[in-house]
Design a protein around this motif. Structure first.
Motif, PDB file in Angstrom:
ATOM      1  N   GLU A 169       0.805  -1.107   0.001  1.00  0.00           N
ATOM      2  CA  GLU A 169       0.225  -0.051  -0.034  1.00  0.00           C
ATOM      3  C   GLU A 169       0.891   1.415   0.062  1.00  0.00           C
ATOM      4  O   GLU A 169       1.216   1.646   1.049  1.00  0.00           O
ATOM      5  CB  GLU A 169      -0.932  -0.044   1.340  1.00  0.00           C
ATOM      6  CG  GLU A 169      -2.248   0.770   0.978  1.00  0.00           C
ATOM      7  CD  GLU A 169      -1.919   2.148   2.170  1.00  0.00           C
ATOM      8  OE1 GLU A 169      -2.511   2.857   1.337  1.00  0.00           O
ATOM      9  OE2 GLU A 169      -1.601   2.190   2.995  1.00  0.00           O
ATOM     10  N   LYS A 170       1.156   1.756  -1.372  1.00  0.00           N
ATOM     11  CA  LYS A 170       2.132   2.984  -1.253  1.00  0.00           C
ATOM     12  C   LYS A 170       1.627   4.127  -1.355  1.00  0.00           C
ATOM     13  O   LYS A 170       2.216   5.248  -0.938  1.00  0.00           O
ATOM     14  CB  LYS A 170       2.765   2.876  -2.700  1.00  0.00           C
ATOM     15  CG  LYS A 170       3.661   1.703  -2.892  1.00  0.00           C
ATOM     16  CD  LYS A 170       4.184   1.449  -4.096  1.00  0.00           C
ATOM     17  CE  LYS A 170       4.857  -0.071  -4.346  1.00  0.00           C
ATOM     18  NZ  LYS A 170       5.312  -0.240  -5.658  1.00  0.00           N
ATOM     19  N   ARG A 171       0.333   4.426  -1.124  1.00  0.00           N
ATOM     20  CA  ARG A 171      -0.469   5.645  -1.275  1.00  0.00           C
ATOM     21  C   ARG A 171      -0.908   6.072   0.349  1.00  0.00           C
ATOM     22  O   ARG A 171      -1.571   7.128   0.402  1.00  0.00           O
ATOM     23  CB  ARG A 171      -1.554   5.891  -2.138  1.00  0.00           C
ATOM     24  CG  ARG A 171      -0.945   5.627  -3.712  1.00  0.00           C
ATOM     25  CD  ARG A 171      -2.064   5.851  -4.631  1.00  0.00           C
ATOM     26  NE  ARG A 171      -3.010   4.761  -4.495  1.00  0.00           N
ATOM     27  CZ  ARG A 171      -4.058   4.792  -5.266  1.00  0.00           C
ATOM     28  NH1 ARG A 171      -4.365   5.557  -5.817  1.00  0.00           N
ATOM     29  NH2 ARG A 171      -4.478   3.540  -5.116  1.00  0.00           N
ATOM     30  N   ASN A 172      -0.817   5.218   1.347  1.00  0.00           N
ATOM     31  CA  ASN A 172      -1.298   5.413   2.586  1.00  0.00           C
ATOM     32  C   ASN A 172      -2.763   5.562   2.541  1.00  0.00           C
ATOM     33  O   ASN A 172      -3.075   6.301   3.564  1.00  0.00           O
ATOM     34  CB  ASN A 172      -0.386   6.449   3.106  1.00  0.00           C
ATOM     35  CG  ASN A 172       0.987   6.029   3.473  1.00  0.00           C
ATOM     36  OD1 ASN A 172       1.376   5.210   3.662  1.00  0.00           O
ATOM     37  ND2 ASN A 172       1.969   7.147   3.249  1.00  0.00           N
ATOM     38  N   ASP A 178      -7.819 -12.401  13.911  1.00  0.00           N
ATOM     39  CA  ASP A 178      -6.421 -12.634  13.769  1.00  0.00           C
ATOM     40  C   ASP A 178      -5.533 -11.573  13.254  1.00  0.00           C
ATOM     41  O   ASP A 178      -4.065 -11.555  13.302  1.00  0.00           O
ATOM     42  CB  ASP A 178      -6.317 -13.952  12.800  1.00  0.00           C
ATOM     43  CG  ASP A 178      -6.809 -15.165  13.228  1.00  0.00           C
ATOM     44  OD1 ASP A 178      -7.172 -15.206  14.681  1.00  0.00           O
ATOM     45  OD2 ASP A 178      -6.777 -16.252  12.649  1.00  0.00           O
ATOM     46  N   ALA A 179      -6.055 -10.480  12.682  1.00  0.00           N
ATOM     47  CA  ALA A 179      -5.335  -9.242  12.323  1.00  0.00           C
ATOM     48  C   ALA A 179      -4.562  -8.607  13.310  1.00  0.00           C
ATOM     49  O   ALA A 179      -5.257  -8.526  14.611  1.00  0.00           O
ATOM     50  CB  ALA A 179      -6.304  -8.476  11.532  1.00  0.00           C
ATOM     51  N   SER A 220      -3.990  -3.649   8.822  1.00  0.00           N
ATOM     52  CA  SER A 220      -3.973  -4.911   8.320  1.00  0.00           C
ATOM     53  C   SER A 220      -5.476  -5.335   8.137  1.00  0.00           C
ATOM     54  O   SER A 220      -6.074  -5.947   7.058  1.00  0.00           O
ATOM     55  CB  SER A 220      -3.356  -6.107   8.952  1.00  0.00           C
ATOM     56  OG  SER A 220      -3.756  -5.910  10.401  1.00  0.00           O
ATOM     57  N   ARG A 221      -6.439  -4.905   9.202  1.00  0.00           N
ATOM     58  CA  ARG A 221      -7.758  -4.923   8.975  1.00  0.00           C
ATOM     59  C   ARG A 221      -8.276  -4.228   7.797  1.00  0.00           C
ATOM     60  O   ARG A 221      -9.285  -4.865   7.100  1.00  0.00           O
ATOM     61  CB  ARG A 221      -8.616  -4.649  10.169  1.00  0.00           C
ATOM     62  CG  ARG A 221      -8.237  -5.635  11.402  1.00  0.00           C
ATOM     63  CD  ARG A 221      -9.265  -4.929  12.535  1.00  0.00           C
ATOM     64  NE  ARG A 221      -8.793  -5.840  13.597  1.00  0.00           N
ATOM     65  CZ  ARG A 221      -7.784  -5.163  14.703  1.00  0.00           C
ATOM     66  NH1 ARG A 221      -7.437  -4.150  14.574  1.00  0.00           N
ATOM     67  NH2 ARG A 221      -7.589  -6.013  15.617  1.00  0.00           N
ATOM     68  N   GLN A 222      -7.825  -3.070   7.468  1.00  0.00           N
ATOM     69  CA  GLN A 222      -8.205  -2.488   6.372  1.00  0.00           C
ATOM     70  C   GLN A 222      -7.980  -2.943   5.087  1.00  0.00           C
ATOM     71  O   GLN A 222      -8.604  -3.265   4.079  1.00  0.00           O
ATOM     72  CB  GLN A 222      -7.630  -0.878   6.482  1.00  0.00           C
ATOM     73  CG  GLN A 222      -8.253  -0.086   7.516  1.00  0.00           C
ATOM     74  CD  GLN A 222      -9.910   0.378   7.379  1.00  0.00           C
ATOM     75  OE1 GLN A 222     -10.048   0.820   6.142  1.00  0.00           O
ATOM     76  NE2 GLN A 222     -10.481   0.102   8.470  1.00  0.00           N
TER      77      GLN A 222
END
Length: 75
Positions: free
Chosen positions: A5-8, A51-52, A57-59
């Protein structure tokens, strides 16, 4: 996760989910429903969310499950 995910954009927490009493999961993007999960698919999703390790990580999990739902006609 930086290489995924490079664009935050996942820092904004645009995705959310709701579970009803029938164990149906409703995935929302900016408050609008974009996907419904039922049965085994919903169970698998809820296990992955439990488990996240963090909110980002949930997103990412929710973004991957919803897929490419934006086609340019959203308002």
């Amino acid at each position: 996760m930086a290489h995924i995910e490079k664009r935050n954009r996942l820092d904004e927490e645009s995705f959310s989910f709701r579970v009803n009493k029938n164990s149906t999961v409703f995935l929302d993007f900016n408050g609008k429903q974009v996907k419904i999960l039922k049965g085994k698919e919903a169970e698998k999703f809820l296990k992955r969310m439990n488990d996240a390790e963090d909110a980002k990580s949930r997103q990412l999990i929710m973004a991957k499950i919803t897929g490419n739902f934006k086609r340019g006609n959203e308002r």
